[in-house]
Every structure is written in C-alpha cells, then in structure tokens.
Write a protein that holds these residues in place. Sequence first.
Motif, short mmCIF file in Angstrom:
data_model
loop_
_atom_site.label_atom_id
_atom_site.label_comp_id
_atom_site.label_asym_id
_atom_site.label_seq_id
_atom_site.Cartn_x
_atom_site.Cartn_y
_atom_site.Cartn_z
N ASP A 1 -18.70 32.60 -8.25
CA ASP A 1 -19.69 32.78 -7.18
C ASP A 1 -20.53 31.52 -6.99
N ALA A 2 -20.91 30.87 -8.09
CA ALA A 2 -21.71 29.65 -8.01
C ALA A 2 -20.92 28.54 -7.31
N THR A 3 -19.64 28.42 -7.66
CA THR A 3 -18.80 27.39 -7.07
C THR A 3 -18.53 27.68 -5.59
N LYS A 4 -18.30 28.95 -5.26
CA LYS A 4 -18.08 29.33 -3.87
C LYS A 4 -19.30 29.02 -3.00
N HIS A 5 -20.48 29.14 -3.56
CA HIS A 5 -21.70 28.80 -2.83
C HIS A 5 -21.68 27.33 -2.42
N LEU A 6 -21.30 26.46 -3.35
CA LEU A 6 -21.23 25.03 -3.05
C LEU A 6 -20.12 24.73 -2.04
N ILE A 7 -19.00 25.43 -2.17
CA ILE A 7 -17.91 25.26 -1.21
C ILE A 7 -18.36 25.68 0.19
N GLY B 1 -13.82 30.44 -14.04
CA GLY B 1 -14.33 30.88 -12.74
C GLY B 1 -14.46 29.73 -11.77
N TYR B 2 -14.94 28.59 -12.26
CA TYR B 2 -15.05 27.37 -11.46
C TYR B 2 -13.67 26.94 -10.94
N MET B 3 -12.69 26.92 -11.83
CA MET B 3 -11.33 26.51 -11.46
C MET B 3 -10.70 27.49 -10.47
N ASN B 4 -10.96 28.79 -10.66
CA ASN B 4 -10.42 29.80 -9.74
C ASN B 4 -10.93 29.59 -8.32
N ALA B 5 -12.23 29.28 -8.21
CA ALA B 5 -12.82 29.08 -6.87
C ALA B 5 -12.23 27.85 -6.19
N LEU B 6 -12.05 26.77 -6.96
CA LEU B 6 -11.46 25.55 -6.39
C LEU B 6 -10.03 25.81 -5.93
N GLU B 7 -9.27 26.50 -6.78
CA GLU B 7 -7.86 26.78 -6.45
C GLU B 7 -7.76 27.63 -5.20
N GLU B 8 -8.60 28.66 -5.12
CA GLU B 8 -8.57 29.54 -3.95
C GLU B 8 -8.87 28.77 -2.67
#
Length: 345
Positions: free
Chosen positions: A172-178, A203-210
């Motif tokens: 969720d934190a990474t998706k916010h930045l994305i 979780g960070y890697m999952n958000a980047l991959e998605e």
Amino acid sequence: MSVTIKDVAKKAGVSPSTVSRVLSNNTRISRETSQKVRDVMEELGYHPNIMAKSLVSRTTETICVILPKPAEELFLNLFFMELIRGIVTQANRSGYDVLISSGGSEQEEVDAVSRLLKGKRVDGAILLYSRKDDQVVEFLKKNQFPFVLIGRSEKYPDILSVDNDNVQAAYDATKHLISLGHERIGFVSGPPNHIVSRDRLKGYMNALEEAGLEMRRDWIVEGEFLQESGYRAMSFFMNLPERPTALVVMDDFVSLGVLRGLHELGYKVPEDLCIVSFNNLSIAELASPPVSSMDIGIYNLGYTASQALIQSIQHDGDKHLQKRHIIPHRLVIRESSVYTPPKES
C-alpha cells in the motif's frame, strides 16, 4: 495487627473465597462484586502476600518482555516505548506485573528467558521481534513455556502471535508513491534476518511488479532501526548515477536520518525525493517536513500481545484460543509525499 482476607470479606459482606477469587482475577466474579471488594481492600489498607499467593496458585501474575538487544539502544526508538506502553496497560488491567529483560545476543536472551521461566519468576514471555531461526522461540517451544510473538514465525506458523499484514502494508505504501507518478522507487529496509523486513520488502516488490516497474538491487539498502541507517542510506542513494525519486522507509526513526542526510546534501523533500515511512510515531508529524507514515497500531500490538498471553496462561494454553491476531494498518499522508513531478537525475 495486619489486615487479613477474613477482615476484607467481613467488611465487604462476602466469603473469604470470593476475596481470593477477586485477587486472582477470576472471571466468575461479577465486576460489581470485584470492585466492591477492591474498594474495601483499599479502605482497610489490605495488601496480599504475593509470595504466599504464588505458592498456593503456582503463578506469579508477572509476565516478562524480552528485548532483542541492549535496552539503551532500543529505547532510542519511540516505537518500543509505545509497544511497551500497550503491554503494560493491558497487563495492569488484568492484575499482572511486567518485568523487562534484555540481552546483547540471542544466546544472552535465551539465558535470560531460562532464568526467569525455569526460576518460576514469571508466567510467560512476550517477544518483540520475529527473526529467522530464532533461538529464543526454539527454547520456549522446546520447554513448552507460554509466550507470544509480536510478528510471525516462518517455522512455527501455529504459535501465539500478534502482527500486521506487513506485505500488504508495504504494498500500500509503494502503491501510494506509484499513484503520484513515481517510477524509480527505493527501499530502506531493516535487518535482513527480521521477518518484518522481509515481508515489507516483498510487499514493495509486489507493487513494483504489478505496476510493471523496475526493481533494482542498488535501490534497496539494509540497516538497523536507527537514524544512522537512514543517514548512511542517503549518502549511497543520492550519489547513484540514476537515483530513486521516492523511498519507502522501514521506520519513522530511520526516516529522520533520511531527512538529515538529504538536508546536508542540499536536497529537498518532496521536491527532490518523496518519502513514505512506517509506524506513524509523533516524530513523523513533527519532522520537517512532516513525514507520511503507515500507522500500524503500535499500542494495539502491545495491548493485544499482553492480552493474548495472559489469556493463554489463565486457560493453560487452550487450543481453542485464537492463535494469530492481525492489527489493521492505515496510511497517514503528510507533506513528504504530496504530488511533485519526478525529477531527472
């Protein structure tokens, strides 16, 4: 002449056995009766003989908190103070005292737990960290001592534990930045042997991959939960040929070091680098600029851990008791991650 249980019982209009049950926090006694008896105890100045009571009940009504490293280092981080506040508050409400112990190494932690539990000085233990191949967990499991883990165990998923969904929280934190348009996002991690570090990295890697974004190893820095780790990370990140435009940081205390490092290097937040951190401590709001942070319910983590352990002790490890407790998280957005177009390095 000292006041006895019989004196309290007579004054309160109950039997001595009822007074004893109130002292042992027996749930069969109504709240009204319990309060009435306790009011009389206070009025008469009655203090139970803890040693005698322990011999009869075979319990100490004391739990211990095992700190994973020297206390003077841990107490630099307000996370642990808030965690212990939750533990102590609930323990006191349940009539339990809290003893704190620490060790400079895992073996010293095992030795401390062994002295306390085998010496029957405490009824159970709370572990503040989950680590891979944790010797303390192994010792407690082997000797069948009551304990609760704040975190999760990869080896023993069925043990009593209280945790966040750290994979989802970091996602969720990474998706916010994305969502702000960032494509080059770095990660300031914690110690690699801690499960929470590994879960948040996942979780960070999952958000980047998605999102179809690149995950680069030189954009991931590991360290301790200290300001110095964040400060050192900035010396590394901001000197890369292609640096990140945003960071997910493992801990608010670490983010203070990030801000200090950026300031000394002449960079601004969020203009040059956006930041999202974890824990939502007061220092995140008071920082300059205020830091966006994932609120993981630190107080509730401690409170629930204390509650779960005491229930397990009082019900002698009842297999029907809930084993895994998940505390919800929420992102608190502040000035460190407002929209700003990513700059070219």
